[in-house]
Structure formats: C-alpha cells, structure tokens
Design a protein around this motif. Sequence first.
Motif, PDB file in Angstrom:
ATOM      1  N   HIS A 223      48.728  30.967  50.563  1.00  0.00           N
ATOM      2  CA  HIS A 223      47.422  30.965  51.221  1.00  0.00           C
ATOM      3  C   HIS A 223      46.428  30.105  50.438  1.00  0.00           C
ATOM      4  N   ILE A 224      45.874  29.131  51.099  1.00  0.00           N
ATOM      5  CA  ILE A 224      44.851  28.296  50.460  1.00  0.00           C
ATOM      6  C   ILE A 224      43.625  29.140  50.124  1.00  0.00           C
ATOM      7  N   GLU A 225      43.340  30.133  50.952  1.00  0.00           N
ATOM      8  CA  GLU A 225      42.204  31.010  50.687  1.00  0.00           C
ATOM      9  C   GLU A 225      42.317  31.638  49.306  1.00  0.00           C
ATOM     10  N   HIS A 226      43.511  32.043  48.936  1.00  0.00           N
ATOM     11  CA  HIS A 226      43.689  32.649  47.611  1.00  0.00           C
ATOM     12  C   HIS A 226      43.607  31.599  46.513  1.00  0.00           C
ATOM     13  N   LEU A 227      44.113  30.404  46.788  1.00  0.00           N
ATOM     14  CA  LEU A 227      43.936  29.327  45.809  1.00  0.00           C
ATOM     15  C   LEU A 227      42.461  29.025  45.594  1.00  0.00           C
ATOM     16  N   GLU A 228      41.686  29.096  46.665  1.00  0.00           N
ATOM     17  CA  GLU A 228      40.252  28.870  46.535  1.00  0.00           C
ATOM     18  C   GLU A 228      39.608  29.922  45.629  1.00  0.00           C
ATOM     19  N   ARG A 229      40.032  31.171  45.799  1.00  0.00           N
ATOM     20  CA  ARG A 229      39.498  32.235  44.937  1.00  0.00           C
ATOM     21  C   ARG A 229      39.886  32.004  43.484  1.00  0.00           C
ATOM     22  N   TYR A 230      41.040  31.356  43.281  1.00  0.00           N
ATOM     23  CA  TYR A 230      41.537  31.110  41.927  1.00  0.00           C
ATOM     24  C   TYR A 230      41.257  29.681  41.471  1.00  0.00           C
ATOM     25  N   ARG A 231      40.328  29.010  42.149  1.00  0.00           N
ATOM     26  CA  ARG A 231      40.055  27.605  41.836  1.00  0.00           C
ATOM     27  C   ARG A 231      39.680  27.402  40.375  1.00  0.00           C
ATOM     28  N   ALA A 232      38.839  28.290  39.850  1.00  0.00           N
ATOM     29  CA  ALA A 232      38.413  28.153  38.451  1.00  0.00           C
ATOM     30  C   ALA A 232      39.604  28.241  37.503  1.00  0.00           C
ATOM     31  N   ILE A 233      40.604  29.040  37.884  1.00  0.00           N
ATOM     32  CA  ILE A 233      41.789  29.194  37.035  1.00  0.00           C
ATOM     33  C   ILE A 233      42.645  27.939  37.072  1.00  0.00           C
ATOM     34  N   TYR A 234      43.083  27.549  38.284  1.00  0.00           N
ATOM     35  CA  TYR A 234      44.062  26.464  38.324  1.00  0.00           C
ATOM     36  C   TYR A 234      43.453  25.137  37.879  1.00  0.00           C
ATOM     37  N   GLN A 235      42.171  24.941  38.139  1.00  0.00           N
ATOM     38  CA  GLN A 235      41.572  23.681  37.708  1.00  0.00           C
ATOM     39  C   GLN A 235      41.525  23.573  36.190  1.00  0.00           C
ATOM     40  N   LYS A 236      41.116  24.644  35.520  1.00  0.00           N
ATOM     41  CA  LYS A 236      41.074  24.626  34.054  1.00  0.00           C
ATOM     42  C   LYS A 236      42.466  24.427  33.473  1.00  0.00           C
ATOM     43  N   VAL A 237      43.451  25.181  34.013  1.00  0.00           N
ATOM     44  CA  VAL A 237      44.810  25.077  33.475  1.00  0.00           C
ATOM     45  C   VAL A 237      45.349  23.660  33.643  1.00  0.00           C
ATOM     46  N   ILE A 238      45.201  23.087  34.835  1.00  0.00           N
ATOM     47  CA  ILE A 238      45.718  21.739  35.084  1.00  0.00           C
ATOM     48  C   ILE A 238      44.993  20.710  34.212  1.00  0.00           C
ATOM     49  N   ASP A 239      43.687  20.837  34.073  1.00  0.00           N
ATOM     50  CA  ASP A 239      42.937  19.891  33.242  1.00  0.00           C
ATOM     51  C   ASP A 239      43.373  19.973  31.785  1.00  0.00           C
TER      52      ASP A 239
ATOM     53  N   ARG B  66      56.620  22.647  25.908  1.00  0.00           N
ATOM     54  CA  ARG B  66      55.518  22.693  26.873  1.00  0.00           C
ATOM     55  C   ARG B  66      55.342  24.085  27.473  1.00  0.00           C
ATOM     56  N   LEU B  67      56.433  24.834  27.656  1.00  0.00           N
ATOM     57  CA  LEU B  67      56.291  26.181  28.186  1.00  0.00           C
ATOM     58  C   LEU B  67      55.514  27.067  27.210  1.00  0.00           C
ATOM     59  N   VAL B  68      55.801  26.936  25.934  1.00  0.00           N
ATOM     60  CA  VAL B  68      55.035  27.693  24.933  1.00  0.00           C
ATOM     61  C   VAL B  68      53.572  27.267  24.964  1.00  0.00           C
ATOM     62  N   THR B  69      53.333  25.970  25.053  1.00  0.00           N
ATOM     63  CA  THR B  69      51.965  25.455  25.109  1.00  0.00           C
ATOM     64  C   THR B  69      51.259  25.929  26.379  1.00  0.00           C
ATOM     65  N   TYR B  70      51.980  25.939  27.505  1.00  0.00           N
ATOM     66  CA  TYR B  70      51.401  26.383  28.773  1.00  0.00           C
ATOM     67  C   TYR B  70      50.889  27.820  28.663  1.00  0.00           C
ATOM     68  N   ARG B  71      51.656  28.663  28.017  1.00  0.00           N
ATOM     69  CA  ARG B  71      51.207  30.052  27.836  1.00  0.00           C
ATOM     70  C   ARG B  71      49.929  30.096  27.001  1.00  0.00           C
ATOM     71  N   GLN B  72      49.853  29.273  25.979  1.00  0.00           N
ATOM     72  CA  GLN B  72      48.634  29.238  25.163  1.00  0.00           C
ATOM     73  C   GLN B  72      47.442  28.762  25.984  1.00  0.00           C
ATOM     74  N   ILE B  73      47.686  27.790  26.839  1.00  0.00           N
ATOM     75  CA  ILE B  73      46.613  27.291  27.705  1.00  0.00           C
ATOM     76  C   ILE B  73      46.120  28.406  28.617  1.00  0.00           C
ATOM     77  N   CYS B  74      47.048  29.134  29.235  1.00  0.00           N
ATOM     78  CA  CYS B  74      46.672  30.202  30.166  1.00  0.00           C
ATOM     79  C   CYS B  74      45.895  31.309  29.455  1.00  0.00           C
ATOM     80  N   LYS B  75      46.301  31.648  28.259  1.00  0.00           N
ATOM     81  CA  LYS B  75      45.581  32.672  27.505  1.00  0.00           C
ATOM     82  C   LYS B  75      44.156  32.208  27.203  1.00  0.00           C
ATOM     83  N   GLN B  76      43.992  30.936  26.897  1.00  0.00           N
ATOM     84  CA  GLN B  76      42.659  30.411  26.626  1.00  0.00           C
ATOM     85  C   GLN B  76      41.786  30.449  27.886  1.00  0.00           C
ATOM     86  N   VAL B  77      42.356  30.054  29.029  1.00  0.00           N
ATOM     87  CA  VAL B  77      41.607  30.103  30.290  1.00  0.00           C
ATOM     88  C   VAL B  77      41.195  31.534  30.599  1.00  0.00           C
TER      89      VAL B  77
END
Length: 814
Positions: free
Chosen positions: A181-197, A232-243
């Motif tokens: 659902h794009i609606e749910h992605l919109e609610r999580y926009r702040a999350i996925y944008q920070k993680v991807i950036d 990168r998987l270890v780094t990804y987890r660190q990124i998510c924890k920071q977000v």
Amino acid sequence: MSTSALDQHREVNAAPGALDAALDAIKQYGVRFVYFQAVTITSRVLGKVVPAEQFARLATRGVMQHRTAMANLQAGRDGVLMAGGVGASEYCAVPDLDTFQVLPWDHSTARVFCSLYEPDHLEENAGVPLATDSRGLLKRLHASFTERTGLEMRTGTEPEMTWEGEGFETTFRPDSSPAYHIEHLERYRAIYQKVIDYASFMGFEMVEGDFEDAGQVELNWMYDHANLTADRLVTYRQICKQVARELGIEASFMPKPGVGYMGNGCHHNWSLWKDGVNVLAEPGRSELHLTDAGRFAVGGVLNHTPGAMLVMGSTVNSYKRFWDAGQFAPSRINWGMDNKTCTMRLSSNGRLEYKLPDASCNPFLTHAVLLAAIDDGLKNQTDPGAPTVGDIMSEVDVAPRVAVVGAGPSGCFTAQQLRKQWPEVEVTVFDRLPTPFGLLRYGVAPDHQGTKNVIRQLSRVFDDRTRFVGNIELGRNLSIEDLRAAFDVVVLATGLSGDRRLGIPGDDLPGIVGSGRFTRCVNDHPAAGDLPTVGRRVVLVGGGNVAMDIIRLLSKQPDEFTGSDLHPDTLGRLRSEGPRRIDVVVRSTPTDAKFDPVMMRELAHLASTEFRLADAGVLATAESSDPRSAALAHVVERESPAAPATTVVFHFGSTPVEVIGTDRAEAVKVRTGVHTTTLACDTVITAIGFESAVNDDLDLTLYRDADPGEDFLAPGLYRTGWLHSSTGALPEMRARARALAARIRRDHAGHHPARPGLVAIPYEVIDRTVDFDGSMRIDEAEVASASPGRIRQKVREVDAMLALARTVPAESVC
C-alpha cells in the motif's frame, strides 16, 4: 623468519598511500572520532572509539580488546566468561581500510570494520586470525573457494524489519493485508527516505522497497560480492537504529514480532560467477532453467539445511517464524522453479533465493555456511531431486498443534488419545499448578491410592511431542484468545472447581462446606487453605461416590490411614473434633442413588462406625437383585461395634428444604415424603455436584450456552471432562477423550498447521512455567519426605513447589 597474518595486515596498512583515502575523508568532513568495529558471533557490533589524530598510528598497529567480546562478554552457568574467561589474552583488531566510512548523520564520526587476530606475543599461534571472528571466517572461506574453483558467490539480501512508534500505526481491513500500500509508505516516508539517503551516502546502491505488513518495511540494495553484502547488512541495521533514534521510535529485526503477522526474514539471493559470467544460467536461454552446476549447488545447500538452522535461525524467536498462518516462511526442505512455498526458489534465471535466514542472523556466518554447503554440493555433484510443483503448504497433511488446558485426568486422557490416534500431533498440556494430574492428585481421596495409581499410566503421556507446561493459568497469565492465536486446536479441560449450592433458604450461612473444598483440603491443594473444623454432628447432603469418600474420611481412625498420602497435620485436624454422628441426606431411593456399590461396601470395613437407616423400610421395597440396595444392606445389617466412635444415619428419599441458623448453620430441615424432620448439626457438607467457581478468571461465555452434550464450541475450540458434562468417573472421562480425539482428527485432517504453538507464547509467561521434569522433581521430594506409614507428604505452597521444580539435578551440572 616467517611473518604472521597480523604482520601482513599491518604491512598492507603501512604501505605508501594505503591510508590516503581515509585521511582525506577525515580532513574533508572534519572527522574527529573513528569507530574500530567488529561483529560478534550473534552479530552485535562492538569495538572502540579512536580520536581521529590517532587513526594513522592505530590503523597500522591495531587496537586490543578482550577476546570474550566475540561472545558478547556472556558468562556461562559457572560465571566464567565464554570464549576464554577473564584471564584469556586479548585479540588485536586491525582496520580493513577499504571499509572506512564517514557516518552520514554525524560527519564528525567515521567507522571502519576490523579483522581480528591473536596477539603477536603468544608462543603458539601468534598473529593468526582469531577463530571466533565470523567476518574474518567468511573472508578466508570465500578466498579459498575462489582460489580452488575460480568461482565467487554474489548475493543480495532481503532484510525485512519492523518499525513501531507513535504516528506509525498501521490500519487495514481485517482478513486483508497492508502489503504494497502506497498509503502506508506515505505514513513511513520519514523512515524510508532517511534510510535510503544514509545508505546511499555509505556506498549502497539502493534499488527498491515496499511495505509488507503491520510496521514491516523492506528496502533492498544491489547484489554484490558476498563479503560486501554481509558488511552492508550489518551497516544497514546500524542505519535503521540511528533513524529510529532520530524519530523516537523502535526499529526491530526480531524474526517474529507477533503471531498472525509476517515474520522478519532475510532471504539470501545468490548466484555463482566465473570470469564475469553467471554459471547458474545458460546464455541465450530464456525459459526458467538451472545448469548442472546450479543443481549440484542447490543439492548441497538442501542437504545441509537441517544443520544450517543453527545459524540461519539462531534464536528461540527464530523458530516462531516458521509456523504461522498464511505466511511465507518455508516448512519443508525442497526447491522449486519460482515456487514461493519452497525453501529454495529459482526466482529468475541465474538467481536462487534461500528463504531460511531471518533478519537477526549473523550475515557472515549465514554466508559462510551457505558457501560451504554450495562447495560440498559441487564437489559431490549432489542431486537436489526434481523441483517441487504446486503449493506444498496445502498438499502436505501435517498434524496440528494442540493446546489442552487442564492437566487433570480428562486433559491427560485427551492428550493420550490424540497421540494414539494421530502420532504426529504436537500437544501442550497447560495447568495452573506446577504439577499435573489435577483431580487424581487433589480430588481422589487420599486413602484411595489404587485410583491415584492411574497417574503412573498418564505419566507416560509426556514426551518430546506432548509437553507439560505448569504454573500458568488461563484467564490470568494467558487468555483464550492468546492460545487460539498460538495453537491450531485448543481443548478446554479445566474441570469445575466450584461446589454447587443447595438452592434453599440459608444455603449461604457459614458452616456449609462443599465437598470439593473439603476434598482439596484433605489432599493439601495449595489454594484450599486449612481444613475446616466440622464439629461433633455433620449433615452430609448427597449420595454419590464423593459422599462415600467423605463418610469414610470422617469416620476412619488414625491407624486406618496407613498407606495413604494424608498429611499428619490434616489427620490431626480431622480427628481433633471428629464427628460423633453423620446424617446423610440422599434425595433418591437406594436403587436410584449415584454411589457405586463397591464404594458403599467399603464402608463396612470401618470397624469403629455404626451404620443405620432413618427408615428401614427403604430396603424392604427394593428389588433383591439391585446391587446398590444389596451393598447398603451389607453395610447397615452387619454387626455394629459395642461402642461406636461415629454413627452414620442414611436418610434416603429425603430432600433438604432449609438450613437453619443465626450466625452459622445449626440444623437442616429435611422433608421425607409428607414428613419434615430437623437435623441438628455443627457443619453441613454438600456433595451434590460441581459448577464453575464464581471467581474464575476464565471467560465462560464461549461455552456457557453450548449444548450440554456438545464438545465443539467454535472452530478449533473444544471442551471435555467435567466442563463438557459435570459428572463422570475415570472410565467415562477416558471414553469422552477417545471420542474427542477422533473428532479433532476428522475436523483437522488434511489441514496444514496454521499456528506456531508454544513458541508463540510470550517469554515473560513461559519463563515462570514448570515442565514435566520439574514436576517430577516435586514428586521425588514429596516421596522422600513421607512420614512413617505414608507414601508421600505433599508440598502445600506453590513457591516451595517452584523452588523444587527449578532445582538443577547435580548430575546435569557440567
């Protein structure tokens, strides 16, 4: 003099120009601190922080850290730190300079992965790679594999994870899914944008992402050499924890955050490459296919999958992911062509998806195990068999996971019959007490050890597929809804703990004791309290087997309890003011009474008791062939003792109409035909049946209005024992259990298990429970502490029972 691996790494870092890129980044971004980090065996990131001005010196030298850090500085049962102990030598952590990264959320800080080595001062193995460095293990294993075969493994992972916090709630229609659902992605926009950036800044080539279930987001990056993917998987987890810290929410890689929702997997998509060519696919061939090398590699992985669970799903929570309704975790070791029900899926030409790993895995260990299994398959040309076709979930007839609530005879008989009729079924039997067998332990009279011996038979029910879970109460520790969410089938066998009231004026006066409470008291039930003083005159209402038990217990002399499990203190209270007269009020005639003739005849052995009939005429009208009347005649017509300690008077065909008293029961008014008699008493004991206790926390609404003869309550929910029918001795309970097991088999045959079972129960609930071995430790302690003339002395307090149950046997301590 040969140089060690540690020396060689230091030389690489000290070579001209080796530090330039890291030092340039430090200068460009104004880095002041650098994390020298390593990954533990459970994938935690540990290390030291180094001021930037010390980076060049320590990058060519390394930093020292206690070797038990690789085991998370976790102590064993003996208090000694795992992986070496307090006195063990430290390891040396030397940076892998190509992993130097500035943190995108704070440019004053950078991080670098380290390889770990034994210190160079050891007499043996100085400077060799540290055996517990999982990251180093993958690097060495992959290098050896490539050197021998010319192949390299490239992988891409699918790290699912759960976000939770205010403002990030998920709403969707029941029985539907919020996936994509794009609606749910919109609610999580702040999350996925920070993680991807942040990930993009740290060198990830982010490719796509989606919303999958309540709180669950998956973001993917481009596949690469397996070593880089693991980093990168270890780094990804660190990124998510920071977000998560920045947004004030929680980020979890827990494999199974909740029942009924998709688990957090980390599927490993892999391929094998040689000289830039993917060897899993034939060039120019478009239909879905797999080369011989690919088949052999798949065969090796499937062959080692059972053992691989140690690292692919390394926690208790990991196993909860594999058995839940309608989810995508595999349940069989198999492979298929784009078959999502398989453990290994050829998702497209040249790419295989291995679905076993979960989101909490150590990616260096999972990749190492995957690579070793592939290598073994290639060496041995392991045939994986034909690919699976169709939905394996719906085709396999697997027995369900069943929860039985109540470990009394009905519950145990049900578990026994389920296993007998359906050997593959998994049964978990719950009970509120730390010991099983309920009525047999606390309801059968303490001098009837022959009946209690059924416990020996039922003890054999419990094994690796039939578990006992004690000290957990439905309604308080766990709800019916919790159980139904965790198990495919729930059987309520909780019995009836309340005594049925007389339903006449005065039946709420003090001095009226139900037979259930009385029996629990004489059996030392932890919740029963002290045995009430009955006084010199007792009116006993009821004519069934329980009434016969009470007559016997109240009339026996101390020496007649030899061989029982009656506690000496309880016997003292029974005899201190034991009754001189017991008036037994029975509504029916002897012919229609509920007692078993054998139970009545047993009363004739009470040498100090006199038996009489209030109306001798009740036997004159009885049929000579009637066994109950014959048993009654045998008792009342025998020769009475010259000086009876107790006199028992039977009032057949009599009905109590009122309990008389001011502050407590003093007499019972009884009607026999057209005549009314008043029987004086100190205590009234009722033995007229059982009902649900008014203080039960169990929600009874599901079965209160059910047909009395019906064991089915709702899909997957059944009842048995006295909860099904408030009467019935052991043979009836066994027969009822046999019929119920047959019905459950009919109702659920061919259905794939939809629930994970016991693993879905929260840890804080399970942590307080007692298993069958623990209950046997209580049993052993009771037998060992028996008084002379007794077979056991029961432990009365739950806390004392728990202490015994959790005592570790000396022979099991290593």
